[in-house]
Design an enzyme around this catalytic site. Structure first.
Site, mmCIF file in Angstrom:
data_model
loop_
_atom_site.group_PDB
_atom_site.id
_atom_site.type_symbol
_atom_site.label_atom_id
_atom_site.label_comp_id
_atom_site.label_asym_id
_atom_site.label_seq_id
_atom_site.Cartn_x
_atom_site.Cartn_y
_atom_site.Cartn_z
ATOM 1 N N ASP A 1 40.829 61.890 41.380
ATOM 2 C CA ASP A 1 40.368 62.151 42.750
ATOM 3 C C ASP A 1 40.278 60.836 43.527
ATOM 4 O O ASP A 1 39.289 60.117 43.438
ATOM 5 C CB ASP A 1 39.000 62.849 42.705
ATOM 6 C CG ASP A 1 38.462 63.156 44.103
ATOM 7 O OD1 ASP A 1 39.235 63.051 45.080
ATOM 8 O OD2 ASP A 1 37.266 63.523 44.201
ATOM 9 N N ARG B 1 36.021 72.083 45.846
ATOM 10 C CA ARG B 1 35.766 73.443 46.336
ATOM 11 C C ARG B 1 37.054 74.097 46.820
ATOM 12 O O ARG B 1 37.196 75.318 46.780
ATOM 13 C CB ARG B 1 34.691 73.404 47.432
ATOM 14 C CG ARG B 1 35.062 72.563 48.624
ATOM 15 C CD ARG B 1 33.860 72.162 49.471
ATOM 16 N NE ARG B 1 33.157 70.987 48.928
ATOM 17 C CZ ARG B 1 32.075 70.454 49.471
ATOM 18 N NH1 ARG B 1 31.544 70.979 50.566
ATOM 19 N NH2 ARG B 1 31.507 69.403 48.922
ATOM 20 N N GLU C 1 37.565 68.149 47.796
ATOM 21 C CA GLU C 1 38.737 68.892 47.321
ATOM 22 C C GLU C 1 38.399 69.863 46.191
ATOM 23 O O GLU C 1 39.123 70.837 45.975
ATOM 24 C CB GLU C 1 39.811 67.908 46.859
ATOM 25 C CG GLU C 1 39.686 67.407 45.407
ATOM 26 C CD GLU C 1 38.416 66.609 45.127
ATOM 27 O OE1 GLU C 1 37.811 66.096 46.093
ATOM 28 O OE2 GLU C 1 38.020 66.517 43.949
ATOM 29 N N LYS D 1 38.529 57.311 48.994
ATOM 30 C CA LYS D 1 37.269 56.792 48.461
ATOM 31 C C LYS D 1 37.289 55.274 48.479
ATOM 32 O O LYS D 1 38.359 54.662 48.402
ATOM 33 C CB LYS D 1 37.102 57.253 47.003
ATOM 34 C CG LYS D 1 36.710 58.701 46.841
ATOM 35 C CD LYS D 1 36.531 59.042 45.365
ATOM 36 C CE LYS D 1 36.165 60.495 45.176
ATOM 37 N NZ LYS D 1 34.856 60.867 45.737
ATOM 38 N N ASP E 1 37.145 63.578 36.895
ATOM 39 C CA ASP E 1 36.953 64.691 37.811
ATOM 40 C C ASP E 1 37.548 66.004 37.282
ATOM 41 O O ASP E 1 37.516 67.020 37.973
ATOM 42 C CB ASP E 1 37.537 64.346 39.192
ATOM 43 C CG ASP E 1 36.757 64.976 40.326
ATOM 44 O OD1 ASP E 1 35.609 65.413 40.102
ATOM 45 O OD2 ASP E 1 37.297 65.040 41.454
ATOM 46 N N LYS F 1 36.952 73.053 37.291
ATOM 47 C CA LYS F 1 37.592 72.123 38.219
ATOM 48 C C LYS F 1 38.382 71.104 37.404
ATOM 49 O O LYS F 1 37.819 70.372 36.599
ATOM 50 C CB LYS F 1 36.542 71.408 39.086
ATOM 51 C CG LYS F 1 37.114 70.255 39.928
ATOM 52 C CD LYS F 1 36.061 69.571 40.808
ATOM 53 C CE LYS F 1 36.617 68.322 41.499
ATOM 54 N NZ LYS F 1 35.614 67.593 42.317
ATOM 55 N N ASP G 1 38.271 64.636 50.742
ATOM 56 C CA ASP G 1 37.565 64.280 49.501
ATOM 57 C C ASP G 1 36.688 65.433 48.992
ATOM 58 O O ASP G 1 36.191 65.382 47.875
ATOM 59 C CB ASP G 1 36.724 63.017 49.726
ATOM 60 C CG ASP G 1 36.318 62.353 48.416
ATOM 61 O OD1 ASP G 1 36.855 62.735 47.358
ATOM 62 O OD2 ASP G 1 35.465 61.436 48.463
#
Ligand code: BES
Ligand code: MN
Ligand code: ZN
Length: 498
Positions: A275, A356, A354, A282, A293, A270, A352
Protein backbone atom coordinates in the site's frame (compact mmCIF):
# COMPACT_ATOMS: atom_id res chain seq x y z
CA UNK A 1 7.68 -31.53 16.00
CA UNK A 2 6.11 -34.57 17.63
CA UNK A 3 4.11 -33.96 20.77
CA UNK A 4 2.46 -36.63 22.89
CA UNK A 5 1.08 -37.54 26.31
CA UNK A 6 3.39 -39.70 28.39
CA UNK A 7 3.50 -40.98 31.96
CA UNK A 8 7.08 -41.05 33.27
CA UNK A 9 9.14 -41.30 36.43
CA UNK A 10 10.69 -37.84 36.22
CA UNK A 11 13.94 -38.47 38.13
CA UNK A 12 14.87 -41.54 36.09
CA UNK A 13 13.56 -40.23 32.73
CA UNK A 14 16.32 -40.06 30.12
CA UNK A 15 15.54 -36.82 28.37
CA UNK A 16 17.36 -33.77 27.03
CA UNK A 17 15.22 -31.52 29.17
CA UNK A 18 12.72 -31.90 31.96
CA UNK A 19 10.39 -28.93 32.45
CA UNK A 20 8.98 -28.29 35.93
CA UNK A 21 7.28 -25.41 37.72
CA UNK A 22 8.39 -23.41 40.72
CA UNK A 23 6.16 -20.77 42.32
CA UNK A 24 7.31 -17.47 43.82
CA UNK A 25 9.48 -17.56 46.92
CA UNK A 26 10.85 -20.70 45.27
CA UNK A 27 7.95 -22.81 46.40
CA UNK A 28 8.46 -26.13 44.66
CA UNK A 29 5.60 -27.75 42.76
CA UNK A 30 4.80 -31.36 43.64
CA UNK A 31 6.94 -32.54 40.71
CA UNK A 32 9.83 -30.27 41.66
CA UNK A 33 9.70 -31.64 45.22
CA UNK A 34 9.99 -35.17 43.88
CA UNK A 35 13.07 -34.19 41.89
CA UNK A 36 14.51 -32.36 44.83
CA UNK A 37 14.35 -35.53 46.88
CA UNK A 38 15.86 -37.58 44.07
CA UNK A 39 18.70 -35.10 43.67
CA UNK A 40 19.49 -35.08 47.38
CA UNK A 41 18.19 -31.49 47.77
CA UNK A 42 20.44 -30.15 44.99
CA UNK A 43 17.50 -28.35 43.46
CA UNK A 44 16.54 -26.46 46.59
CA UNK A 45 20.20 -25.69 47.30
CA UNK A 46 20.53 -24.17 43.84
CA UNK A 47 17.39 -22.15 44.42
CA UNK A 48 18.78 -20.92 47.72
CA UNK A 49 21.34 -18.98 45.67
CA UNK A 50 18.48 -16.61 44.92
CA UNK A 51 19.03 -16.40 41.16
CA UNK A 52 15.49 -17.56 40.48
CA UNK A 53 12.35 -16.09 41.96
CA UNK A 54 9.50 -18.16 40.51
CA UNK A 55 7.87 -15.06 39.01
CA UNK A 56 5.23 -16.03 36.45
CA UNK A 57 6.95 -16.74 33.15
CA UNK A 58 10.52 -16.48 34.45
CA UNK A 59 12.81 -19.35 33.49
CA UNK A 60 16.14 -20.88 34.48
CA UNK A 61 17.92 -23.68 32.67
CA UNK A 62 19.92 -26.01 34.93
CA UNK A 63 22.43 -28.49 33.58
CA UNK A 64 23.56 -31.89 34.81
CA UNK A 65 21.90 -32.20 38.22
CA UNK A 66 23.09 -35.27 40.06
CA UNK A 67 20.40 -37.82 40.80
CA UNK A 68 18.32 -36.65 37.84
CA UNK A 69 18.80 -38.51 34.57
CA UNK A 70 17.60 -35.68 32.35
CA UNK A 71 20.47 -33.63 30.90
CA UNK A 72 18.75 -30.36 31.68
CA UNK A 73 16.04 -29.12 33.97
CA UNK A 74 14.09 -26.07 32.87
CA UNK A 75 12.52 -24.28 35.82
CA UNK A 76 9.50 -22.20 34.89
CA UNK A 77 8.01 -19.70 37.31
CA UNK A 78 4.31 -20.19 38.03
CA UNK A 79 3.96 -16.99 40.05
CA UNK A 80 2.16 -16.34 43.30
CA UNK A 81 -1.46 -17.17 42.48
CA UNK A 82 -2.90 -20.51 43.60
CA UNK A 83 -4.70 -20.92 40.24
CA UNK A 84 -3.70 -19.78 36.78
CA UNK A 85 -6.14 -18.29 34.28
CA UNK A 86 -5.80 -18.65 30.50
CA UNK A 87 -3.65 -15.54 30.09
CA UNK A 88 -1.29 -16.54 32.89
CA UNK A 89 -1.04 -20.06 31.55
CA UNK A 90 -0.12 -18.67 28.14
CA UNK A 91 2.61 -16.60 29.73
CA UNK A 92 4.02 -19.61 31.54
CA UNK A 93 3.89 -22.03 28.60
CA UNK A 94 5.02 -19.39 26.11
CA UNK A 95 8.14 -18.69 28.16
CA UNK A 96 8.88 -22.40 28.53
CA UNK A 97 8.38 -22.99 24.81
CA UNK A 98 10.62 -20.17 23.62
CA UNK A 99 13.39 -21.17 26.03
CA UNK A 100 13.24 -24.79 24.92
CA UNK A 101 13.33 -23.80 21.26
CA UNK A 102 16.43 -21.67 21.90
CA UNK A 103 18.19 -24.53 23.72
CA UNK A 104 20.01 -27.38 22.04
CA UNK A 105 17.68 -30.03 23.45
CA UNK A 106 16.21 -32.38 20.87
CA UNK A 107 13.52 -33.72 23.16
CA UNK A 108 11.79 -32.49 26.29
CA UNK A 109 9.22 -33.60 28.82
CA UNK A 110 6.77 -31.33 30.66
CA UNK A 111 6.08 -32.64 34.17
CA UNK A 112 3.50 -30.02 35.15
CA UNK A 113 0.28 -31.90 35.88
CA UNK A 114 -0.01 -30.44 39.38
CA UNK A 115 -0.61 -26.88 38.06
CA UNK A 116 -3.93 -25.53 39.34
CA UNK A 117 -6.02 -23.89 36.65
CA UNK A 118 -8.87 -21.45 36.97
CA UNK A 119 -11.83 -22.10 34.67
CA UNK A 120 -9.69 -24.30 32.43
CA UNK A 121 -9.13 -28.01 32.16
CA UNK A 122 -5.94 -29.86 31.41
CA UNK A 123 -7.01 -30.24 27.79
CA UNK A 124 -6.78 -26.49 27.34
CA UNK A 125 -3.32 -26.65 28.87
CA UNK A 126 -2.29 -29.34 26.37
CA UNK A 127 -3.72 -27.33 23.49
CA UNK A 128 -2.01 -24.15 24.64
CA UNK A 129 1.33 -25.94 25.02
CA UNK A 130 1.15 -27.31 21.47
CA UNK A 131 0.23 -23.88 20.12
CA UNK A 132 3.02 -22.10 21.99
CA UNK A 133 5.62 -24.64 20.83
CA UNK A 134 4.53 -24.21 17.22
CA UNK A 135 4.48 -20.41 17.58
CA UNK A 136 7.95 -20.32 19.15
CA UNK A 137 9.43 -22.53 16.42
CA UNK A 138 8.80 -19.93 13.74
CA UNK A 139 11.45 -17.52 12.63
CA UNK A 140 11.61 -15.70 9.33
CA UNK A 141 14.40 -17.03 7.07
CA UNK A 142 13.07 -17.09 3.52
CA UNK A 143 14.95 -14.14 2.05
CA UNK A 144 18.15 -14.43 4.11
CA UNK A 145 21.11 -16.05 2.38
CA UNK A 146 22.65 -17.16 5.66
CA UNK A 147 19.98 -19.21 7.36
CA UNK A 148 19.81 -19.41 11.13
CA UNK A 149 20.18 -22.84 12.71
CA UNK A 150 16.89 -24.70 12.79
CA UNK A 151 15.50 -25.42 16.29
CA UNK A 152 16.91 -28.69 17.66
CA UNK A 153 13.71 -29.66 19.42
CA UNK A 154 12.07 -32.62 17.67
CA UNK A 155 9.79 -34.21 20.24
CA UNK A 156 7.98 -33.11 23.36
CA UNK A 157 5.93 -35.09 25.83
CA UNK A 158 3.53 -34.00 28.53
CA UNK A 159 2.43 -35.78 31.66
CA UNK A 160 -1.27 -35.91 32.44
CA UNK A 161 -3.12 -35.75 35.75
CA UNK A 162 -4.63 -38.99 37.09
CA UNK A 163 -7.95 -39.90 35.54
CA UNK A 164 -7.67 -37.71 32.44
CA UNK A 165 -8.57 -39.06 29.03
CA UNK A 166 -5.50 -39.65 26.91
CA UNK A 167 -7.56 -39.65 23.72
CA UNK A 168 -9.00 -36.22 24.51
CA UNK A 169 -5.61 -34.85 25.48
CA UNK A 170 -4.10 -36.09 22.23
CA UNK A 171 -6.93 -34.39 20.33
CA UNK A 172 -6.23 -31.17 22.22
CA UNK A 173 -2.54 -31.39 21.29
CA UNK A 174 -3.46 -31.86 17.63
CA UNK A 175 -5.78 -28.85 17.72
CA UNK A 176 -3.15 -26.66 19.31
CA UNK A 177 -0.60 -27.73 16.72
CA UNK A 178 -3.06 -27.05 13.88
CA UNK A 179 -3.81 -23.56 15.20
CA UNK A 180 -0.11 -22.85 15.68
CA UNK A 181 0.63 -23.92 12.11
CA UNK A 182 -2.12 -21.61 10.90
CA UNK A 183 -0.61 -18.75 12.90
CA UNK A 184 2.80 -19.46 11.35
CA UNK A 185 1.38 -19.51 7.82
CA UNK A 186 -0.09 -16.06 8.50
CA UNK A 187 3.24 -14.82 9.90
CA UNK A 188 5.24 -16.07 6.93
CA UNK A 189 2.89 -14.57 4.32
CA UNK A 190 2.87 -11.29 6.22
CA UNK A 191 6.65 -11.16 6.50
CA UNK A 192 7.37 -11.89 2.84
CA UNK A 193 8.32 -8.73 0.94
CA UNK A 194 5.93 -7.11 -1.50
CA UNK A 195 8.04 -8.07 -4.50
CA UNK A 196 7.51 -11.75 -3.69
CA UNK A 197 4.12 -11.76 -2.02
CA UNK A 198 2.02 -10.29 -4.85
CA UNK A 199 -1.69 -10.88 -5.47
CA UNK A 200 -0.90 -13.83 -7.75
CA UNK A 201 1.47 -15.23 -5.10
CA UNK A 202 -1.43 -15.23 -2.63
CA UNK A 203 -3.55 -17.04 -5.24
CA UNK A 204 -0.83 -19.65 -5.60
CA UNK A 205 -0.72 -20.18 -1.82
CA UNK A 206 -4.46 -20.82 -1.78
CA UNK A 207 -4.12 -23.24 -4.70
CA UNK A 208 -1.27 -25.05 -2.95
CA UNK A 209 -3.28 -25.35 0.25
CA UNK A 210 -6.14 -27.03 -1.62
CA UNK A 211 -3.92 -29.52 -3.47
CA UNK A 212 -4.94 -33.09 -2.71
CA UNK A 213 -7.79 -32.03 -0.40
CA UNK A 214 -11.19 -33.13 -1.64
CA UNK A 215 -13.09 -30.90 0.77
CA UNK A 216 -11.29 -27.67 -0.17
CA UNK A 217 -11.64 -25.98 -3.54
CA UNK A 218 -10.19 -22.74 -4.86
CA UNK A 219 -11.39 -20.40 -7.54
CA UNK A 220 -9.40 -17.36 -8.69
CA UNK A 221 -11.25 -14.54 -10.39
CA UNK A 222 -9.14 -12.54 -12.85
CA UNK A 223 -9.55 -8.81 -13.46
CA UNK A 224 -11.59 -9.62 -16.56
CA UNK A 225 -13.98 -11.81 -14.56
CA UNK A 226 -14.25 -9.14 -11.85
CA UNK A 227 -15.03 -6.58 -14.55
CA UNK A 228 -17.91 -8.75 -15.72
CA UNK A 229 -19.24 -8.86 -12.15
CA UNK A 230 -19.07 -5.07 -11.98
CA UNK A 231 -16.39 -4.86 -9.29
CA UNK A 232 -15.42 -1.33 -10.28
CA UNK A 233 -14.39 -0.41 -6.76
CA UNK A 234 -11.93 -3.26 -6.25
CA UNK A 235 -10.48 -2.81 -9.73
CA UNK A 236 -9.95 0.92 -9.20
CA UNK A 237 -7.38 0.12 -6.51
CA UNK A 238 -5.32 -2.10 -8.82
CA UNK A 239 -5.49 0.37 -11.75
CA UNK A 240 -2.06 1.86 -11.06
CA UNK A 241 -0.26 -1.42 -10.60
CA UNK A 242 1.27 -3.81 -13.09
CA UNK A 243 0.22 -6.64 -10.76
CA UNK A 244 -3.19 -8.06 -11.64
CA UNK A 245 -5.78 -7.94 -8.87
CA UNK A 246 -7.13 -11.31 -7.78
CA UNK A 247 -10.29 -12.38 -6.04
CA UNK A 248 -9.43 -15.62 -4.28
CA UNK A 249 -12.36 -17.79 -3.25
CA UNK A 250 -11.75 -20.88 -1.13
CA UNK A 251 -14.61 -23.19 -0.25
CA UNK A 252 -14.24 -25.68 2.55
CA UNK A 253 -17.02 -28.25 2.85
CA UNK A 254 -16.73 -30.01 6.18
CA UNK A 255 -20.40 -30.15 7.23
CA UNK A 256 -21.59 -33.72 7.56
CA UNK A 257 -23.61 -34.68 4.49
CA UNK A 258 -26.21 -36.34 6.69
CA UNK A 259 -27.16 -33.06 8.37
CA UNK A 260 -29.45 -30.63 6.59
CA UNK A 261 -26.97 -28.35 4.91
CA UNK A 262 -26.22 -25.40 7.15
CA UNK A 263 -25.21 -22.04 5.71
CA UNK A 264 -21.46 -21.44 5.48
CA UNK A 265 -19.47 -19.03 7.59
CA UNK A 266 -17.56 -16.56 5.52
CA UNK A 267 -14.16 -14.93 6.09
CA UNK A 268 -13.15 -11.95 3.94
CA UNK A 269 -9.53 -10.78 3.97
CA UNK A 270 -7.94 -7.51 2.88
CA UNK A 271 -5.01 -8.51 0.69
CA UNK A 272 -3.25 -5.29 -0.29
CA UNK A 273 0.18 -6.76 -0.99
CA UNK A 274 1.69 -3.28 -0.87
CA UNK A 275 0.00 0.00 0.00
CA UNK A 276 1.86 3.06 -1.26
CA UNK A 277 -1.29 5.11 -0.80
CA UNK A 278 -1.60 5.46 -4.58
CA UNK A 279 -1.85 9.02 -5.90
CA UNK A 280 -2.58 10.09 -2.28
CA UNK A 281 0.97 8.88 -1.68
CA UNK A 282 2.04 7.96 1.83
CA UNK A 283 5.10 9.62 3.39
CA UNK A 284 8.32 7.62 3.06
CA UNK A 285 9.02 6.88 6.72
CA UNK A 286 8.12 3.29 7.58
CA UNK A 287 6.40 2.78 4.25
CA UNK A 288 8.12 -0.62 4.06
CA UNK A 289 5.62 -1.77 6.70
CA UNK A 290 2.85 -1.48 4.15
CA UNK A 291 3.95 -4.91 2.88
CA UNK A 292 1.96 -6.06 5.94
CA UNK A 293 -1.22 -4.63 4.43
CA UNK A 294 -2.22 -8.15 3.36
CA UNK A 295 -2.18 -9.53 6.92
CA UNK A 296 -5.98 -9.84 6.89
CA UNK A 297 -5.69 -12.11 3.84
CA UNK A 298 -2.81 -13.99 5.47
CA UNK A 299 -4.92 -14.64 8.58
CA UNK A 300 -7.72 -15.99 6.40
CA UNK A 301 -5.37 -18.42 4.63
CA UNK A 302 -3.82 -19.48 7.96
CA UNK A 303 -7.26 -20.03 9.47
CA UNK A 304 -8.38 -22.10 6.49
CA UNK A 305 -5.27 -24.28 6.86
CA UNK A 306 -6.14 -24.88 10.52
CA UNK A 307 -9.80 -25.57 9.75
CA UNK A 308 -8.80 -28.16 7.14
CA UNK A 309 -6.27 -29.79 9.47
CA UNK A 310 -8.85 -30.00 12.25
CA UNK A 311 -11.46 -31.26 9.77
CA UNK A 312 -14.08 -29.02 11.40
CA UNK A 313 -17.61 -30.22 10.59
CA UNK A 314 -18.82 -26.92 9.09
CA UNK A 315 -18.70 -25.16 5.75
CA UNK A 316 -16.43 -22.13 5.45
CA UNK A 317 -15.98 -19.78 2.51
CA UNK A 318 -12.88 -17.59 2.39
CA UNK A 319 -12.75 -14.59 0.07
CA UNK A 320 -9.55 -12.62 -0.38
CA UNK A 321 -9.46 -9.31 -2.20
CA UNK A 322 -5.86 -9.05 -3.38
CA UNK A 323 -4.37 -6.02 -5.11
CA UNK A 324 -1.40 -3.67 -5.03
CA UNK A 325 -2.02 0.04 -4.45
CA UNK A 326 0.39 2.02 -6.66
CA UNK A 327 0.56 5.48 -8.21
CA UNK A 328 0.99 5.68 -12.00
CA UNK A 329 -0.46 7.34 -15.08
CA UNK A 330 -3.19 4.73 -14.99
CA UNK A 331 -3.89 5.04 -11.27
CA UNK A 332 -7.20 6.17 -9.84
CA UNK A 333 -7.19 9.86 -8.85
CA UNK A 334 -8.82 11.71 -5.97
CA UNK A 335 -12.26 12.79 -7.11
CA UNK A 336 -12.74 9.81 -9.40
CA UNK A 337 -16.11 8.12 -9.10
CA UNK A 338 -16.40 4.35 -9.46
CA UNK A 339 -19.33 1.95 -9.40
CA UNK A 340 -19.19 -0.97 -6.97
CA UNK A 341 -20.63 -4.42 -7.60
CA UNK A 342 -23.56 -3.48 -5.36
CA UNK A 343 -24.45 -0.67 -7.77
CA UNK A 344 -23.58 2.04 -5.26
CA UNK A 345 -21.28 4.71 -6.66
CA UNK A 346 -18.23 5.79 -4.66
CA UNK A 347 -16.35 9.09 -4.79
CA UNK A 348 -12.70 8.27 -4.09
CA UNK A 349 -11.55 11.32 -2.16
CA UNK A 350 -8.39 9.62 -0.97
CA UNK A 351 -6.74 6.74 -2.83
CA UNK A 352 -5.04 5.69 0.41
CA UNK A 353 -8.39 4.57 1.80
CA UNK A 354 -8.13 1.58 -0.56
CA UNK A 355 -8.83 -1.29 1.85
CA UNK A 356 -12.53 -0.50 2.05
CA UNK A 357 -12.64 -0.18 -1.74
CA UNK A 358 -11.43 -3.74 -2.30
CA UNK A 359 -13.42 -5.14 0.63
CA UNK A 360 -16.78 -3.69 -0.39
CA UNK A 361 -16.87 -5.70 -3.63
CA UNK A 362 -15.66 -8.85 -1.86
CA UNK A 363 -18.43 -8.35 0.73
CA UNK A 364 -21.04 -8.01 -2.01
CA UNK A 365 -19.66 -11.15 -3.64
CA UNK A 366 -20.14 -12.96 -0.28
CA UNK A 367 -23.94 -12.52 -0.58
CA UNK A 368 -24.16 -15.36 -3.10
CA UNK A 369 -23.18 -17.90 -0.44
CA UNK A 370 -26.15 -16.95 1.78
CA UNK A 371 -23.74 -17.00 4.71
CA UNK A 372 -24.63 -17.67 8.36
CA UNK A 373 -22.06 -15.00 9.28
CA UNK A 374 -19.41 -12.89 7.56
CA UNK A 375 -16.25 -11.66 9.27
CA UNK A 376 -13.87 -9.39 7.42
CA UNK A 377 -10.30 -8.98 8.61
CA UNK A 378 -8.32 -5.94 7.53
CA UNK A 379 -5.37 -3.70 8.37
CA UNK A 380 -7.78 -0.90 7.62
CA UNK A 381 -7.00 2.28 9.55
CA UNK A 382 -4.13 4.10 11.22
CA UNK A 383 -6.83 5.30 13.62
CA UNK A 384 -7.15 1.76 15.01
CA UNK A 385 -3.43 1.86 15.84
CA UNK A 386 -3.87 5.25 17.53
CA UNK A 387 -6.85 4.00 19.54
CA UNK A 388 -5.76 0.52 20.58
CA UNK A 389 -2.04 0.19 19.98
CA UNK A 390 -1.10 -3.42 19.41
CA UNK A 391 -2.88 -5.17 22.28
CA UNK A 392 -6.45 -5.47 21.01
CA UNK A 393 -7.94 -5.51 17.52
CA UNK A 394 -10.91 -3.25 16.83
CA UNK A 395 -14.25 -4.95 16.20
CA UNK A 396 -17.45 -3.46 14.81
CA UNK A 397 -20.58 -5.39 13.96
CA UNK A 398 -24.17 -5.07 12.77
CA UNK A 399 -25.24 -7.90 15.07
CA UNK A 400 -24.97 -7.78 18.88
CA UNK A 401 -24.98 -11.54 19.34
CA UNK A 402 -22.15 -12.05 16.87
CA UNK A 403 -20.19 -9.22 18.51
CA UNK A 404 -20.61 -10.76 21.99
CA UNK A 405 -19.54 -14.16 20.72
CA UNK A 406 -16.43 -12.76 19.05
CA UNK A 407 -15.49 -10.83 22.20
CA UNK A 408 -15.71 -14.06 24.16
CA UNK A 409 -13.65 -15.95 21.55
CA UNK A 410 -10.99 -13.24 21.76
CA UNK A 411 -10.71 -13.72 25.52
CA UNK A 412 -10.67 -17.50 25.30
CA UNK A 413 -8.00 -17.59 22.60
CA UNK A 414 -6.03 -14.72 24.15
CA UNK A 415 -6.27 -12.88 20.87
CA UNK A 416 -8.34 -10.02 22.28
CA UNK A 417 -10.62 -7.57 20.49
CA UNK A 418 -12.63 -4.57 21.64
CA UNK A 419 -15.87 -3.26 20.19
CA UNK A 420 -16.41 0.23 18.80
CA UNK A 421 -19.88 1.66 18.10
CA UNK A 422 -21.33 1.43 14.63
CA UNK A 423 -23.97 4.08 15.35
CA UNK A 424 -26.00 5.54 12.48
CA UNK A 425 -24.97 9.06 13.52
CA UNK A 426 -21.55 8.48 11.99
CA UNK A 427 -22.90 7.50 8.57
CA UNK A 428 -23.45 11.08 7.37
CA UNK A 429 -19.70 11.73 7.54
CA UNK A 430 -19.51 9.68 4.33
CA UNK A 431 -21.90 11.93 2.38
CA UNK A 432 -20.68 12.93 -1.07
CA UNK A 433 -21.86 15.64 -3.48
CA UNK A 434 -20.92 13.53 -6.47
CA UNK A 435 -21.63 9.90 -5.59
CA UNK A 436 -23.76 7.72 -3.29
CA UNK A 437 -20.93 7.59 -0.77
CA UNK A 438 -17.43 8.98 -0.22
CA UNK A 439 -14.57 6.66 0.63
CA UNK A 440 -13.36 8.72 3.59
CA UNK A 441 -15.17 10.32 6.50
CA UNK A 442 -12.69 13.03 7.47
CA UNK A 443 -10.10 13.11 10.21
CA UNK A 444 -12.30 12.05 13.14
CA UNK A 445 -13.41 8.56 14.25
CA UNK A 446 -11.47 6.98 11.41
CA UNK A 447 -11.94 3.35 12.43
CA UNK A 448 -15.68 3.85 12.86
CA UNK A 449 -16.23 5.68 9.56
CA UNK A 450 -14.24 2.98 7.75
CA UNK A 451 -16.58 0.36 9.25
CA UNK A 452 -19.59 2.57 8.37
CA UNK A 453 -18.41 2.48 4.77
CA UNK A 454 -18.28 -1.33 4.85
CA UNK A 455 -21.67 -1.55 6.57
CA UNK A 456 -23.29 -0.15 3.42
CA UNK A 457 -22.35 -3.41 1.71
CA UNK A 458 -23.22 -5.91 4.46
CA UNK A 459 -26.93 -5.34 5.00
CA UNK A 460 -27.95 -8.81 3.85
CA UNK A 461 -26.16 -10.85 6.55
CA UNK A 462 -24.73 -10.91 10.08
CA UNK A 463 -21.38 -9.24 9.83
CA UNK A 464 -18.41 -8.25 11.95
CA UNK A 465 -15.36 -6.28 10.93
CA UNK A 466 -11.95 -6.76 12.58
CA UNK A 467 -9.51 -3.87 12.11
CA UNK A 468 -6.14 -5.48 12.84
CA UNK A 469 -3.98 -2.50 11.82
CA UNK A 470 -2.33 -2.43 15.27
CA UNK A 471 -2.23 -6.13 16.12
CA UNK A 472 -1.16 -7.79 12.86
CA UNK A 473 2.52 -6.94 13.09
CA UNK A 474 5.17 -5.63 15.47
CA UNK A 475 7.21 -2.55 14.56
CA UNK A 476 10.70 -1.62 15.74
CA UNK A 477 13.41 -4.13 16.59
CA UNK A 478 10.90 -7.01 16.63
CA UNK A 479 9.41 -6.02 13.30
CA UNK A 480 7.40 -8.95 12.00
CA UNK A 481 3.92 -10.34 11.53
CA UNK A 482 2.16 -11.74 14.62
CA UNK A 483 -0.20 -14.20 12.93
CA UNK A 484 -3.17 -12.54 14.61
CA UNK A 485 -6.11 -13.03 14.60
CA UNK A 486 -5.84 -16.66 13.45
CA UNK A 487 -6.35 -18.00 17.00
CA UNK A 488 -9.49 -15.92 17.44
CA UNK A 489 -10.94 -16.99 14.08
CA UNK A 490 -10.19 -20.66 14.70
CA UNK A 491 -11.88 -20.40 18.12
CA UNK A 492 -14.94 -18.78 16.51
CA UNK A 493 -15.25 -21.43 13.80
CA UNK A 494 -14.77 -24.28 16.27
CA UNK A 495 -17.67 -22.97 18.31
CA UNK A 496 -19.86 -22.80 15.21
CA UNK A 497 -18.93 -26.43 14.54
CA UNK A 498 -19.72 -27.59 18.07
N1 BES B 1 -3.25 0.21 5.28
C1 BES B 1 -3.63 1.49 5.74
C2 BES B 1 -3.92 1.51 7.24
C3 BES B 1 -2.73 1.44 8.15
C4 BES B 1 -1.95 2.56 8.36
C5 BES B 1 -2.44 0.31 8.85
C6 BES B 1 -0.87 2.51 9.23
C7 BES B 1 -1.38 0.26 9.73
C8 BES B 1 -0.60 1.36 9.92
C9 BES B 1 -4.88 1.97 5.02
O1 BES B 1 -5.00 1.57 3.71
C10 BES B 1 -4.85 3.46 5.03
O2 BES B 1 -3.98 4.01 4.42
N2 BES B 1 -5.79 4.08 5.73
C11 BES B 1 -5.85 5.49 5.85
C12 BES B 1 -7.28 5.92 5.65
C13 BES B 1 -7.46 7.40 5.58
C14 BES B 1 -6.88 7.90 4.27
C15 BES B 1 -8.91 7.70 5.68
C16 BES B 1 -5.35 5.89 7.24
O3 BES B 1 -5.70 5.21 8.21
O4 BES B 1 -4.58 6.83 7.32
MN1 MN C 1 -4.03 2.90 2.40
ZN1 ZN D 1 -4.08 -0.16 3.23
Amino acid sequence: MKISIKAVKPASLRSDCLVICVATKNKLSAEAKELDVASNKRLSKLLDNGDFDGKLGSTMLLQGIEGINAKRVLLVGSGDKPKLNAKELKKLLGAAASNLIKSNATDAHFEIASLSLQGLNYESLAERLALELEDASYSYQTTKSSKAKKPSLKSVSLSAPKGSSRARLNKALAKGTATGRGVNIAKELGNLPGNICTPSYLSQQAINLAKGKRNLSVKILSEKQMQRLGMGSLLSVAAGSSQEAQLIVMEYKGAKASKTKAAPHCLVGKGITFDTGGISLKPGAMMDEMKFDMCGAASVIGTMAAVVEMALPIDVVAIIAAAENMPSGKATKPGDVVTSMSGQTIEILNTDAEGRLVLCDALTYAERFKPASVIDIATLTGAAVATFGSHVSAMLSNNDKLAAELLDCGDASIDPIWQLPLHDEYQSLLDSNFADIANIGGPRAGTITAACFLSRFTKKYKWAHLDIAGSAWNTGANKGATGRPVSLLVEYLRRQAA
